[in-house]
Structure formats: structure tokens, C-alpha cells
Write an enzyme that holds these catalytic residues in place. Structure first.
Site, PDB file in Angstrom:
ATOM      1  N   LYS A  66     -22.258 -60.961  33.448  1.00  0.00           N
ATOM      2  CA  LYS A  66     -22.963 -60.736  32.173  1.00  0.00           C
ATOM      3  C   LYS A  66     -23.091 -59.222  32.022  1.00  0.00           C
ATOM      4  O   LYS A  66     -23.920 -58.589  32.659  1.00  0.00           O
ATOM      5  CB  LYS A  66     -24.354 -61.382  32.231  1.00  0.00           C
ATOM      6  CG  LYS A  66     -24.967 -61.763  30.890  1.00  0.00           C
ATOM      7  CD  LYS A  66     -25.114 -60.674  29.860  1.00  0.00           C
ATOM      8  CE  LYS A  66     -26.429 -59.911  29.948  1.00  0.00           C
ATOM      9  NZ  LYS A  66     -26.515 -58.833  28.916  1.00  0.00           N
ATOM     10  N   CYS A  88     -28.847 -43.760  37.543  1.00  0.00           N
ATOM     11  CA  CYS A  88     -29.948 -44.245  38.376  1.00  0.00           C
ATOM     12  C   CYS A  88     -30.302 -43.222  39.448  1.00  0.00           C
ATOM     13  O   CYS A  88     -31.452 -43.056  39.805  1.00  0.00           O
ATOM     14  CB  CYS A  88     -29.560 -45.574  39.006  1.00  0.00           C
ATOM     15  SG  CYS A  88     -27.975 -45.495  39.820  1.00  0.00           S
ATOM     16  N   GLU A 118     -39.117 -43.034  35.684  1.00  0.00           N
ATOM     17  CA  GLU A 118     -37.710 -42.804  35.360  1.00  0.00           C
ATOM     18  C   GLU A 118     -37.578 -42.564  33.858  1.00  0.00           C
ATOM     19  O   GLU A 118     -38.070 -43.343  33.047  1.00  0.00           O
ATOM     20  CB  GLU A 118     -36.894 -44.045  35.759  1.00  0.00           C
ATOM     21  CG  GLU A 118     -35.415 -43.836  35.623  1.00  0.00           C
ATOM     22  CD  GLU A 118     -34.598 -45.060  36.045  1.00  0.00           C
ATOM     23  OE1 GLU A 118     -34.994 -46.188  35.705  1.00  0.00           O
ATOM     24  OE2 GLU A 118     -33.565 -44.881  36.712  1.00  0.00           O
ATOM     25  N   GLU A 143     -30.344 -53.802  42.466  1.00  0.00           N
ATOM     26  CA  GLU A 143     -30.081 -52.351  42.523  1.00  0.00           C
ATOM     27  C   GLU A 143     -30.800 -51.758  41.323  1.00  0.00           C
ATOM     28  O   GLU A 143     -30.351 -51.940  40.195  1.00  0.00           O
ATOM     29  CB  GLU A 143     -28.576 -52.069  42.393  1.00  0.00           C
ATOM     30  CG  GLU A 143     -27.714 -52.593  43.515  1.00  0.00           C
ATOM     31  CD  GLU A 143     -27.810 -51.729  44.762  1.00  0.00           C
ATOM     32  OE1 GLU A 143     -28.459 -50.667  44.733  1.00  0.00           O
ATOM     33  OE2 GLU A 143     -27.233 -52.139  45.776  1.00  0.00           O
TER      34      GLU A 143
END
Ligand code: NAP
Ligand code: MG
Length: 505
Positions: free
Chosen positions: A196, A306, A406, A272
Site C-alpha cells: 500500500k 526521517c 519532527e 520504521e
């Protein structure tokens, strides 16, 4: 028209020649989604200029069901799971070759979908995707189990068996590379996969799947189900017949997958997740190289990384020099048209994301941070596009939101510290633990600090370097499990113990 001019226009020409269409890749064929409900519709808007690229029906819960059933059937009848490892490896290598052959076309798709420069997509994204599939293809017939010493007339075999059906849900920032980090190790070990992709990058993912079929993946072994996260993604997460769910994305959605697992079949989830990487620059380092590389590592891919080095943690004695180098790097990386040759920085993935990055900068200023370069407004490149100028913030304290959360945009926070202990404390002082760096000329300090940094990857005197052989993943809220390298193979295999009694009957 001169050759140089033709060349400068090559990405735009390719873009004009592209044809876009949505669909799902299920059981070896591209098919439309079954349900056309408004909630499931995917609308792809190019962040380059705000134009609509495609609108199509995303996968419904029923479509995901069909894709999982196809993957299961393929796994059970052995068309891939019991094929020889050498043959499986050859298919992955052929796939890597086809990706290289189609790299320019794929690079344009990615540039239009999520805004990174086509030059960059070609040089990094496509190269990494192809290299990853090739690496796992080459690994295929070298994987082996082990035989422990047994007492008496007996033989113990420890083998690594494919888990069965793997669901993979991936983000848009490195859409094909992130997919390949799951597909390589999952497929080479004989599993079937349902992928996906992120909505924003649905069409490049579909093309990746088509090339896999062309390379020789049997029908059903790889299914691609573009669709909305809360519908198609959740359906995979909740599916009782998915054995392992490999996820890359945000912390919140990663934890939702743990919940889907608990509420369904207890499938293994490999998350992750995000990061807030610190780059620690000590006074004895090559300060200007350290700071400009850190800034590059923060701004690269429009900051949508990331592992982005979003915190420059620098010793006070060299702070001014480091800040000057970071600011200079920010000025060098002005955003431009993703389809222009030579563009270093492109557009943020969407107008919504652009607004969220700008809001975080505003909140940082309200907390007391000062903007040295970049800042609070959108960068003006192409009308309708969502561009952001690289931003350097000083006067940031470790307790500020900008130093802990973040941003996923080109925003570097500078945190000044007095000594090594404070540097380590500040670097480790967020919930994340994906990556970190330390810059020093002292070998002992490099080793000692690298060991104290709580992160899945630590770079010494570098950033974002390594090879496909190096495992990648996080600790703490950044998740667990590792992509890349041999470590990733463990996520998609079960250890089986077989005990043979050798007493002659
Ligand atoms: P995201 O919002 O978490 O989405 C990731 C994937 O999950 C997409 O395919 C998304 O589909 C799907 N999804 C969204 N909501 C869902 C739900 N409720 N249930 C099931 N699936 C759902 O992440 P993103 O915004 O695409 O990517 C940015 C994040 O990824 C950052 O936090 C970044 O740090 C992280 N990341 C981590 C790594 C790593 O290796 N650790 C690498 C790259 C990125 P839709 O597109 O339809 O929303
Ligand atoms: Mg998202």
C-alpha cells in the site's frame, strides 16, 4: 534549438509525454477499484504547481481482501515460495535492470507526485531502488540455515522459513526506495506481498509493480493497492490473513498498526518511524565541513527525511563558525522547479504539509527562537507550488517544541552546549532514536560518544552515508526492526527447528 537548451528541457518534455492513470495491481493485472465511494477516492495534486495529476478510486476493504487472497494463493501453491532461490534471485535482478532502464520515466513521475527534483530522484531514489533489489537478488542463493552439534545419532536443522503474506505500507518521501527496502528481503525469501503506497505517490508505485511483473514475478506474488491510509492501509493492518506488516511512516500511524494487530490476528508489525536526529559538533572538529554537511542533511529532500539532521548540537567555542557555515549552506540550497535540470531542492509534498512546516517555524519564534535565514513564508518558485526556503533557527533550547518534535521540513535548530556530556544529554533528549552524528578529530571521543548516542545509526564525521549492507532503523519512539542488509531478512522469516532421529529403524 541548441543541444544545451534541449537538454535543459528534458524533464519537462518527459513530463508532457507521461500518461497518468490509477488502478490496482491485483493477481497480475491492473484493475479498477471495486467501490467508488467518495471516501475512498484518491486525488493526486502535484506540489510543483498545484495541478491535479490524477483522480481515481482507491482500494476498498474488499479490494484489499482480494489482493490478500491472491497473495495467499500464490504463497500456498508454491509458484514463488517454492521456486529455486537462484530463479527468484534472477527475477529480482531483472527487475532492478528494468528499473534502471525506466529510471528517467520513474524519476519524472516521482518529481511530479511529491516534488523532489527529477535530477535527484534519478541520482538517488532510482539508483537506490534498483541497487536494493539487485542486492537482495544476489543474496538469494547465499542464504543458509545452520546445523548445531547434536549428541548421539540425531541431526538438528535450523532453517529460516518465509512467513507467508506480507503487508507493506510505505510513505511518500522516498517512495520507491522505501518500498524496495520491504520488497527485496520479503520477496527474496519467498513471501507474497501486498504493497500500500502513500496516496501522494500511488502512480510511481503502480509502475514499480508493473515492472516487477515484467521481470517475471508470478501473478499474485506482488499486489499493489493504492488507496487511502485509513481505508486500504487499515484493511491490510487488520487483515486476519496477513502474517507480517512492515510499515514506514509516522509515529502515530505506526502505533495504530500495533493496535490493528492486537485487534486482529496478532501479526508481527515492524514499525520504521520518525526521527529528530542530532548532529553533535565538538570543538576539535572540522567545524565548517561538519556544520555544512549537517545543514545539507537537514535540508536535503526538502527536509522530508526521517533521519534528517534537524538538530545541530554544537560546542559553544565553535558555535559562531558552525552557524555561519549552516547559513551559507541554506543560502546555497534555494528551491527551484523539480523539472528543471540542475535543481537541488524541490517542493514540499503538499500545500498542507508546507503550511504545517510554516506553522512550526512560527511556533518556534513564539517560543523564543530567532530566524537567521529562510523563515516564515513560502518560497516563490512556481505559482500554486508548495516551496519552502531552508531555515536556520538559533536561540533554541532543548525544551522547545521545535527541538523535540519532527518537522519533516527544511528547518535546522541550532542548540549550543558547553561540553561533551551536555552534548550527549541534549542529543539523547527527545523521544526519538533513529540516527545521530558526532564530529570530532579525536578517535577515542568519536567512539565513546558514538556508543552513548541512543540511535539505530550513528555517523562519525559524516552524515547519510553507508551502503545497502548497513541495517537501518530506530530505537525508542523511532520504532524497531531493521530495513536493509541481512538484518531485514529476519523480519520476513520464521526460524524453524527440525530434529531428525537417525537411529535406523
Ligand atoms: P504517514 O502519514 O504515517 O503515512 C505512511 C503510510 O501510512 C501511508 O501509506 C499512509 O497512507 C498510511 N496511513 C495513513 N494513515 C493511516 C491509517 N490510519 N491506517 C493505516 N495506514 C495509514 O507518514 P507520511 O506522512 O507518509 O511520511 C512521513 C513520516 O514517515 C515521517 O514521520 C517520517 O519520519 C517517517 N519515515 C520514516 C522512515 C524510517 O525508515 N524510519 C523513512 C521515511 C519516512 P496515505 O498516504 O493514504 O495517508
Ligand atoms: Mg501522512
Amino acid at each position: 534549438m541548441s543541444t544545451a537548451v534541449q537538454d535543459a528541457d528534458r524533464w519537462r518534455r518527459r513530463a508532457r509525454a507521461l500518461r497518468w492513470s490509477g488502478g490496482l495491481l491485483i493477481d497480475g493485472r491492473v484493475v479498477p477499484a471495486t467501490s467508488d465511494g467518495a471516501a475512498a477516492r484518491v486525488s493526486m495534486v502535484s506540489p510543483r504547481d498545484g495541478s491535479t495529476l490524477a483522480e481515481f478510486a482507491g482500494a476498498s476493504v474488499d479490494d484489499v481482501d482480494v489482493a490478500v487472497a491472491s497473495a495467499r494463493e500464490a504463497f500456498e501453491d508454491g509458484r514463488w515460495s517454492r521456486q529455486s532461490p537462484t530463479e527468484r534471485g534472477e527475477v529480482l535482478i531483472r527487475w532492478a535492470e528494468l528499473i534502471s532502464e525506466s529510471a528517467e520515466e520513474l524519476a519524472v513521475r516521482v518529481a511530479l507526485e511529491m516534488g523532489k527534483p527529477a535530477d535527484d530522484a534519478l541520482a538517488v531514489e532510482l539508483r537506490a531502488t534498483s541497487a536494493t533489489l539487485r542486492w537482495y537478488g544476489q543474496l538469494s542463493d547465499k542464504l543458509a540455515g545452520s546445523i548445531p552439534v547434536a549428541e548421539g545419532p540425531a541431526l538438528g536443522l535450523i532453517t529460516h522459513e518465509p512467513v507467508g503474506v506480507v503487508g507493506a505500507v510505505v510513505p511518500w518521501n522516498f517512495p520507491l526506495t522505501m518500498a524496495s527496502w520491504k520488497l527485496g528481503p520479503a520477496l527474496v525469501t519467498g513471501n507474497s506481498v501486498v504493497l500500500k503506497p502513500a496516496e501522494a505517490t500511488s502512480i510511481s508505485a503502480l509502475r514499480l509493480g508493473e515492472l516487477g511483473l515484467e521481470a517475471g514475478l508470478p501473478a499474485g506474488v506482488l499486489n499493489v493497492v493504492p488507496g487511502r491510509g485509513p481505508i486500504a492501509g487499515a484493511a491490510l493492518g487488520r487483515h486476519p490473513d496477513v502474517d507480517v506488516l512492515a510499515f514506514t511512516g509516522s509515529v502515530g500511524v505506526g502505533r495504530a498498526f500495533l493496535g490493528y494487530s492486537a485487534a486482529s490476528n496478532g501479526k508481527r508489525v515492524w514499525p520504521e518511524l520518525g526521527g529528530k536526529s542530532a548532529s553533535v559538533v565538538l570543538a576539535d572538529a572540522d567545524v565548517s565541513r561538519a556544520a555544512s554537511t549537517t545543514a545539507w542533511g537537514c535540508f536535503y529532500n526538502q527536509g522530508q527525511m526521517c533521519s534528517a539532521s534537524s538538530r545541530l548540537v554544537v560546542q559553544r567555542a565553535v558555535a559562531d563558525e558552525a552557524i555561519a557555515a549552516a547559513v551559507e549552506q541554506a543560502r546555497r540550497m534555494t528551491p527551484g522547479d523539480p523539472l528543471a535540470v540542475g535543481t537541488g531542492l524541490g517542493a514540499a509534498v503538499s500545500a498542507t504539509h508546507q503550511a504545517s512546516v510554516l506553522a512550526r517555524i512560527e511556533a518556534a519564534v513564539a517560543e523564543g527562537a530567532s530566524i537567521l535565514v529562510g523563515g516564515s513564508g513560502p518560497a516563490d518558485v512556481i505559482p500554486g507550488g508548495s516551496y519552502l526556503a531552508p531555515t536556520v533557527l538559533v536561540d533554541v533550547r532543548p525544551d522547545h517544541a521545535i527541538a523535540r518534535q519532527e518537522v519533516f521540513g527544511p528547518v535546522l535548530s541550532v542548540l549550543v552546549v558547553d561540553d561533551v556530556d551536555e552534548a550527549v544529554r541534549v542529543a539523547n533528549g527527545t523521544e526519538f532514536g533513529l540516527a545521530a552524528a558526532v564530529w570530532t578529530r579525536d578517535l577515542a571521543t568519536a567512539h565513546l560518544v558514538a556508543r552513548r548516542l541512543r540511535a539505530g545509526t550513528v555517523w562519525v564525521n559524516s552524515f547519510e552515508e553507508g551502503t545497502i549492507a548497513m541495517p537501518f532503523g530506530g530505537v525508542k519512539a523511532s520504532g524497531y526492526g531493521r530495513d536493509k542488509g541481512l538484518a531485514a531478512v529476519e523480519k520476513y522469516t520464521d526460524v524453524k527447528s527440525t530434529w531428525l532421529d537417525l537411529v535406523a529403524s
